[in-house]
Design a protein around this motif. Structure first.
Motif, PDB file in Angstrom:
ATOM      1  N   TYR A  94       0.829  -1.203   0.000  1.00  0.00           N
ATOM      2  CA  TYR A  94       0.000   0.000   0.000  1.00  0.00           C
ATOM      3  C   TYR A  94       0.868   1.260   0.000  1.00  0.00           C
ATOM      4  CZ  TYR A  94      -3.061   3.665   1.685  1.00  0.00           C
ATOM      5  OH  TYR A  94      -3.733   4.852   1.823  1.00  0.00           O
ATOM      6  N   TYR A 145      -0.317   4.646  -1.874  1.00  0.00           N
ATOM      7  CA  TYR A 145      -0.248   5.862  -1.056  1.00  0.00           C
ATOM      8  C   TYR A 145       0.339   7.063  -1.793  1.00  0.00           C
ATOM      9  CZ  TYR A 145       0.520   8.808   3.014  1.00  0.00           C
ATOM     10  OH  TYR A 145       0.505   9.847   3.898  1.00  0.00           O
ATOM     11  N   ARG A 198      -0.073   7.930  -4.747  1.00  0.00           N
ATOM     12  CA  ARG A 198      -1.055   8.456  -5.691  1.00  0.00           C
ATOM     13  C   ARG A 198      -2.197   9.202  -5.010  1.00  0.00           C
ATOM     14  NH1 ARG A 198      -2.755   3.616  -9.309  1.00  0.00           N
ATOM     15  NH2 ARG A 198      -2.038   2.372  -7.580  1.00  0.00           N
ATOM     16  N   CYS A 199      -2.283   9.170  -3.700  1.00  0.00           N
ATOM     17  CA  CYS A 199      -3.342   9.880  -2.982  1.00  0.00           C
ATOM     18  C   CYS A 199      -3.138  11.380  -3.106  1.00  0.00           C
ATOM     19  CB  CYS A 199      -3.354   9.498  -1.501  1.00  0.00           C
ATOM     20  SG  CYS A 199      -3.828   7.810  -1.190  1.00  0.00           S
ATOM     21  N   ASN A 200      -4.219  12.081  -3.280  1.00  0.00           N
ATOM     22  CA  ASN A 200      -4.169  13.538  -3.366  1.00  0.00           C
ATOM     23  C   ASN A 200      -4.367  14.095  -1.962  1.00  0.00           C
ATOM     24  OD1 ASN A 200      -4.179  16.161  -4.096  1.00  0.00           O
ATOM     25  ND2 ASN A 200      -6.146  16.110  -5.154  1.00  0.00           N
ATOM     26  N   ILE A 201      -3.279  14.338  -1.276  1.00  0.00           N
ATOM     27  CA  ILE A 201      -3.341  14.823   0.098  1.00  0.00           C
ATOM     28  C   ILE A 201      -3.130  16.327   0.085  1.00  0.00           C
ATOM     29  CG2 ILE A 201      -2.293  14.708   2.383  1.00  0.00           C
ATOM     30  CD1 ILE A 201      -1.378  11.866   1.665  1.00  0.00           C
TER      31      ILE A 201
END
Length: 124
Positions: free
Chosen positions: A8, A13, A15-18
């Protein structure tokens, strides 16, 4: 780490838009509250002095009720701005205490009881 968590964090992780916002973080609540309390504390002490020493004779009957009210208002300010600092979650009607009392390890239940008692005493 387990292989699933490793997978993950290495693949999904990144690629997450944080989006990080200071105002939506816990520091966005804690720091302004502590700064406000540092600014207001000398004014509260000055108000205690003015009520005790500079009350005119015509207001002598109101001196002690005014002093008691100011004491409880100052206690509530101190609790909510620096000692307890509740962080509210409106959607689930929840909260967490993030003030100085949490930092030294006082339980949330004790902080809630202290806060509720001080607010009730303020309105007496």
């Amino acid at each position: 780490m387990t292989p699933e968590l490793d997978f993950y964090y290495t693949t999904l992780y990144p690629r997450c838009n944080i989006t990080y916002s200071f105002l939506s973080s816990r520091e966005g609540l804690i720091y302004p509250c502590h700064v406000i309390q540092l600014i207001v504390l000398p004014l509260q002490v000055l108000t205690f002095y003015v009520i005790l020493k500079k009350t005119p004779m015509t207001m002598k009957s109101m001196k002690w009720p005014l002093l008691i009210n100011h004491f409880w208002c100052s206690c509530v300010d101190l609790l909510f701005c620096s000692l307890v600092t509740p962080y509210l979650y409106i959607r689930i009607f929840g909260f967490i205490c993030m003030g100085l009392l949490s930092y030294i390890g006082v339980s949330n239940l004790v902080q809630v009881i202290l806060s509720v008692l001080s607010v009730f005493c303020k309105f007496l």
